[in-house]
Design a protein around this motif. Structure first.
Motif, PDB file in Angstrom:
ATOM      1  N   PRO A 249     -28.706  20.078 -26.340  1.00 48.67           N
ATOM      2  CA  PRO A 249     -28.634  18.903 -25.470  1.00 48.67           C
ATOM      3  C   PRO A 249     -28.407  19.289 -24.018  1.00 48.67           C
ATOM      4  CG  PRO A 249     -26.577  19.208 -26.656  1.00 48.67           C
ATOM      5  CD  PRO A 249     -27.540  20.204 -27.228  1.00 48.67           C
ATOM      6  N   ARG A 250     -28.954  18.482 -23.092  1.00 50.12           N
ATOM      7  CA  ARG A 250     -28.642  18.655 -21.687  1.00 50.12           C
ATOM      8  C   ARG A 250     -27.171  18.312 -21.496  1.00 50.12           C
ATOM      9  NH1 ARG A 250     -31.362  21.607 -18.404  1.00 50.12           N
ATOM     10  NH2 ARG A 250     -31.444  20.173 -16.632  1.00 50.12           N
ATOM     11  N   SER A 251     -26.460  19.185 -20.822  1.00 44.49           N
ATOM     12  CA  SER A 251     -25.000  19.072 -20.787  1.00 44.49           C
ATOM     13  C   SER A 251     -24.472  19.337 -19.388  1.00 44.49           C
ATOM     14  CB  SER A 251     -24.372  20.072 -21.766  1.00 44.49           C
ATOM     15  OG  SER A 251     -24.873  19.895 -23.076  1.00 44.49           O
ATOM     16  N   THR A 252     -23.191  18.992 -19.194  1.00 43.62           N
ATOM     17  CA  THR A 252     -22.457  19.348 -17.995  1.00 43.62           C
ATOM     18  C   THR A 252     -21.114  19.920 -18.416  1.00 43.62           C
ATOM     19  OG1 THR A 252     -21.431  17.166 -17.790  1.00 43.62           O
ATOM     20  CG2 THR A 252     -23.538  17.485 -16.672  1.00 43.62           C
ATOM     21  N   GLY A 253     -20.379  20.456 -17.447  1.00 45.24           N
ATOM     22  CA  GLY A 253     -19.091  21.046 -17.769  1.00 45.24           C
ATOM     23  C   GLY A 253     -19.264  22.372 -18.477  1.00 45.24           C
ATOM     24  N   PRO A 254     -18.237  23.212 -18.521  1.00 47.46           N
ATOM     25  CA  PRO A 254     -18.353  24.527 -19.153  1.00 47.46           C
ATOM     26  C   PRO A 254     -18.441  24.431 -20.668  1.00 47.46           C
ATOM     27  CG  PRO A 254     -16.101  24.142 -18.441  1.00 47.46           C
ATOM     28  CD  PRO A 254     -16.907  22.998 -17.910  1.00 47.46           C
ATOM     29  N   PRO A 255     -19.510  24.953 -21.289  1.00 48.51           N
ATOM     30  CA  PRO A 255     -19.582  24.957 -22.750  1.00 48.51           C
ATOM     31  C   PRO A 255     -18.606  25.966 -23.334  1.00 48.51           C
ATOM     32  CG  PRO A 255     -21.424  26.177 -21.842  1.00 48.51           C
ATOM     33  CD  PRO A 255     -20.694  25.576 -20.677  1.00 48.51           C
ATOM     34  N   MET A 256     -18.043  25.631 -24.498  1.00 46.11           N
ATOM     35  CA  MET A 256     -17.040  26.477 -25.148  1.00 46.11           C
ATOM     36  C   MET A 256     -17.376  26.644 -26.622  1.00 46.11           C
ATOM     37  SD  MET A 256     -13.876  24.697 -23.212  1.00 46.11           S
ATOM     38  CE  MET A 256     -14.883  23.270 -22.877  1.00 46.11           C
ATOM     39  N   ILE A 257     -16.815  27.682 -27.226  1.00 42.06           N
ATOM     40  CA  ILE A 257     -17.077  27.953 -28.634  1.00 42.06           C
ATOM     41  C   ILE A 257     -15.848  28.586 -29.278  1.00 42.06           C
ATOM     42  CG2 ILE A 257     -18.032  30.260 -28.166  1.00 42.06           C
ATOM     43  CD1 ILE A 257     -20.064  29.741 -30.453  1.00 42.06           C
ATOM     44  N   THR A 258     -15.616  28.253 -30.550  1.00 46.98           N
ATOM     45  CA  THR A 258     -14.641  28.986 -31.351  1.00 46.98           C
ATOM     46  C   THR A 258     -15.211  29.167 -32.752  1.00 46.98           C
ATOM     47  OG1 THR A 258     -12.320  29.125 -32.022  1.00 46.98           O
ATOM     48  CG2 THR A 258     -13.318  26.950 -32.127  1.00 46.98           C
ATOM     49  N   VAL A 259     -15.105  30.385 -33.266  1.00 48.21           N
ATOM     50  CA  VAL A 259     -15.660  30.749 -34.564  1.00 48.21           C
ATOM     51  C   VAL A 259     -14.525  30.841 -35.578  1.00 48.21           C
ATOM     52  CG1 VAL A 259     -16.899  32.518 -35.849  1.00 48.21           C
ATOM     53  CG2 VAL A 259     -17.584  31.978 -33.500  1.00 48.21           C
ATOM     54  N   GLN A 271     -21.695  15.445 -22.178  1.00 50.35           N
ATOM     55  CA  GLN A 271     -23.052  14.913 -22.102  1.00 50.35           C
ATOM     56  C   GLN A 271     -23.505  14.818 -20.648  1.00 50.35           C
ATOM     57  OE1 GLN A 271     -22.595  11.124 -24.120  1.00 50.35           O
ATOM     58  NE2 GLN A 271     -23.430  11.966 -26.020  1.00 50.35           N
ATOM     59  N   ALA A 272     -24.786  15.075 -20.426  1.00 50.65           N
ATOM     60  CA  ALA A 272     -25.354  14.972 -19.078  1.00 50.65           C
ATOM     61  C   ALA A 272     -25.749  13.529 -18.799  1.00 50.65           C
ATOM     62  CB  ALA A 272     -26.549  15.903 -18.935  1.00 50.65           C
ATOM     63  N   LYS A 273     -24.765  12.665 -18.857  1.00 51.72           N
ATOM     64  CA  LYS A 273     -24.956  11.246 -18.601  1.00 51.72           C
ATOM     65  C   LYS A 273     -23.890  10.786 -17.621  1.00 51.72           C
ATOM     66  CE  LYS A 273     -26.759  10.409 -23.268  1.00 51.72           C
ATOM     67  NZ  LYS A 273     -26.583   9.646 -24.532  1.00 51.72           N
ATOM     68  N   LYS A 274     -24.041   9.588 -17.106  1.00 50.38           N
ATOM     69  CA  LYS A 274     -23.091   9.072 -16.128  1.00 50.38           C
ATOM     70  C   LYS A 274     -21.681   9.044 -16.688  1.00 50.38           C
ATOM     71  CE  LYS A 274     -22.327   5.231 -12.932  1.00 50.38           C
ATOM     72  NZ  LYS A 274     -22.837   3.911 -12.448  1.00 50.38           N
ATOM     73  N   SER A 275     -21.533   8.733 -17.974  1.00 56.72           N
ATOM     74  CA  SER A 275     -20.206   8.650 -18.593  1.00 56.72           C
ATOM     75  C   SER A 275     -19.556  10.011 -18.787  1.00 56.72           C
ATOM     76  CB  SER A 275     -20.302   7.946 -19.943  1.00 56.72           C
ATOM     77  OG  SER A 275     -21.098   8.716 -20.843  1.00 56.72           O
ATOM     78  N   ARG A 276     -20.368  11.068 -18.838  1.00 56.42           N
ATOM     79  CA  ARG A 276     -19.899  12.442 -19.047  1.00 56.42           C
ATOM     80  C   ARG A 276     -18.955  12.534 -20.247  1.00 56.42           C
ATOM     81  NH1 ARG A 276     -17.527  15.250 -13.972  1.00 56.42           N
ATOM     82  NH2 ARG A 276     -17.976  17.110 -15.178  1.00 56.42           N
ATOM     83  N   ALA A 295     -15.214   7.236 -24.434  1.00 54.51           N
ATOM     84  CA  ALA A 295     -15.224   7.316 -22.980  1.00 54.51           C
ATOM     85  C   ALA A 295     -13.837   7.624 -22.450  1.00 54.51           C
ATOM     86  CB  ALA A 295     -15.740   6.003 -22.393  1.00 54.51           C
ATOM     87  N   ALA A 296     -13.758   8.438 -21.410  1.00 58.54           N
ATOM     88  CA  ALA A 296     -12.528   8.807 -20.692  1.00 58.54           C
ATOM     89  C   ALA A 296     -11.599   9.697 -21.515  1.00 58.54           C
ATOM     90  CB  ALA A 296     -11.767   7.570 -20.222  1.00 58.54           C
ATOM     91  N   MET A 297     -12.014  10.131 -22.698  1.00 55.89           N
ATOM     92  CA  MET A 297     -11.200  11.081 -23.454  1.00 55.89           C
ATOM     93  C   MET A 297     -11.227  12.428 -22.735  1.00 55.89           C
ATOM     94  SD  MET A 297      -9.327  11.304 -26.292  1.00 55.89           S
ATOM     95  CE  MET A 297      -9.877  10.023 -27.420  1.00 55.89           C
TER      96      MET A 297
END
Length: 377
Positions: A249-259, A271-276, A295-297
């Protein structure tokens, strides 16, 4: 992780934090917490004995901030950051914390600490304005310097065992906007030397693993942060990094991962949307599942498993049994409407207890910060 195949046994041991380029600035927000970035519009909750509890706050005249946290047991925790122009290292025993001296402390900044046992703890950072890499290792009795690869400043780090440590260097990019292409060099410590570089065709943000044969990283291609970008994930084959087939997905903010294991990998971004809105992707071993936050979480990472099938997306949001739970503490957490941030996050192995390190403003309008350590619950 030193003979382990389940990364949940030492949550955060294989967890990477992008050390220098991904740290957000703290912002006073009417007593609300933030982790790595700005949050607003989240209602404050009453302080509770079952929520975040402040354990330590420094009030030295020199500004001091904590960025990274590791929890090896209920009586063994480490936190790192900076104290003015020097590195800050602190050790906890489950109730009290003390400052520790490390080699090359003056002029250094430490952003991440992680380990697999009390005798295998690593810290990562830089010095000289970020131009020189700093790597330290604790062997159970003392801290020693580990020279990084030549001219490499670690931006990502994961410790799987004393003979299996990963770091990522600074990416090199050409082009701009949607035509930008980047490569990030990755290096592996084998107990005696650094091997690599192993190039990844993306800007790498996080790396995590549950064992030598199950190491993953995530990053972005296309427009860089804050985005929007295309989320990508790679897995180590033993000789190179191969792209993973997954939703992108098109995204914003730093992506993170945990295995956690081969059948449980968590990723997060916005999400790369206005609501983020924040979202999680969960690999079950057979398919990817997506969970979108309300939203806002304040989903800000880092990702830390809860030991019961859920995951923390930063210190302020717990995804458990299919529900998103807001854990933002109320004003009594730091008092006086002061702004604060909880950045480093780690869970005690075998328990639900979390430790977090961060900072708190000295007054509601102050631009000077003191280190902060908190425990949950």
């Amino acid at each position: 992780m030193s003979g382990r195949t389940d990364g949940d046994e030492f949550p955060g041991a294989g967890l990477m934090m992008s050390l220098t380029r991904r740290l957000g600035a703290p912002v006073a927000a009417t007593g609300l917490a933030l982790a790595l970035g700005i949050i607003s519009g989240v209602p404050a909750q009453a302080a509770s004995a079952t929520g975040w509890q402040r354990v330590y706050r420094n009030s030295n005249k020199t500004q001091n901030i904590l960025y990274g946290m590791a929890a090896l047991s209920g009586t063994d925790q480490w936190a790192v950051g900076d104290w003015g122009t020097s590195a800050l290292v602190m050790h906890g025993n489950g109730s009290t914390w003390r400052r520790v001296t490390v080699p090359g402390q003056a002029g250094a900044n430490l952003f991440q600490v992680t380990g697999t046992s009390p005798g295998n703890v690593w810290a990562f950072g830089n010095r000289d304005g970020g131009s020189v890499g700093v790597i330290l290792r604790y062997d159970g009795s003392s801290w020693q310097s580990v020279p990084p690869p030549a001219s490499v400043v670690p931006n990502e780090a994961a410790v799987l065992s004393s003979t299996d440590v990963w770091i990522g260097g600074t990416e090199s990019c050409t082009g701009s906007g949607s035509s930008e292409t980047c490569q990030t060099p990755m290096y592996q410590w084998d107990g005696a030397q650094w091997n690599g570089p192993y190039q990844v065709p993306a800007v790498v943000n996080w790396i995590s693993g549950s064992g030598a044969s199950n190491v993953w990283l995530t990053g972005e291609t296309g427009t860089g942060l804050p985005g929007p970008y295309t989320l990508v994930t790679y897995r180590w084959t033993g000789s190179s990094w191969n792209a993973v087939s997954m939703p992108r997905p098109r995204s914003t903010g730093p992506p993170m991962i945990t295995v956690v294991s081969r059948s449980s990998i968590w990723l997060s971004a916005w999400q790369a949307k206005k609501s983020r809105r924040g979202y999680l992707l969960h690999w079950t071993g057979h398919a990817w599942r997506e969970f979108v936050a309300p939203a806002a979480m304040p989903t800000e990472g880092p990702l830390v498993t809860d030991g019961s099938g859920g995951v923390w997306d930063g210190a302020l949001v717990h995804f458990t049994r299919g529900r998103w739970v807001d854990t933002v503490p109320g004003p009594a957490f730091v008092g006086g409407g002061n702004g604060f941030a909880l950045r480093g996050l780690a869970r005690v192995p075998g328990r639900s207890t979390l430790w977090a390190g961060g900072q708190v403003s000295r007054t509601p309008t102050s631009k000077v910060w003191d280190s902060l350590i908190a425990c949950y619950p």
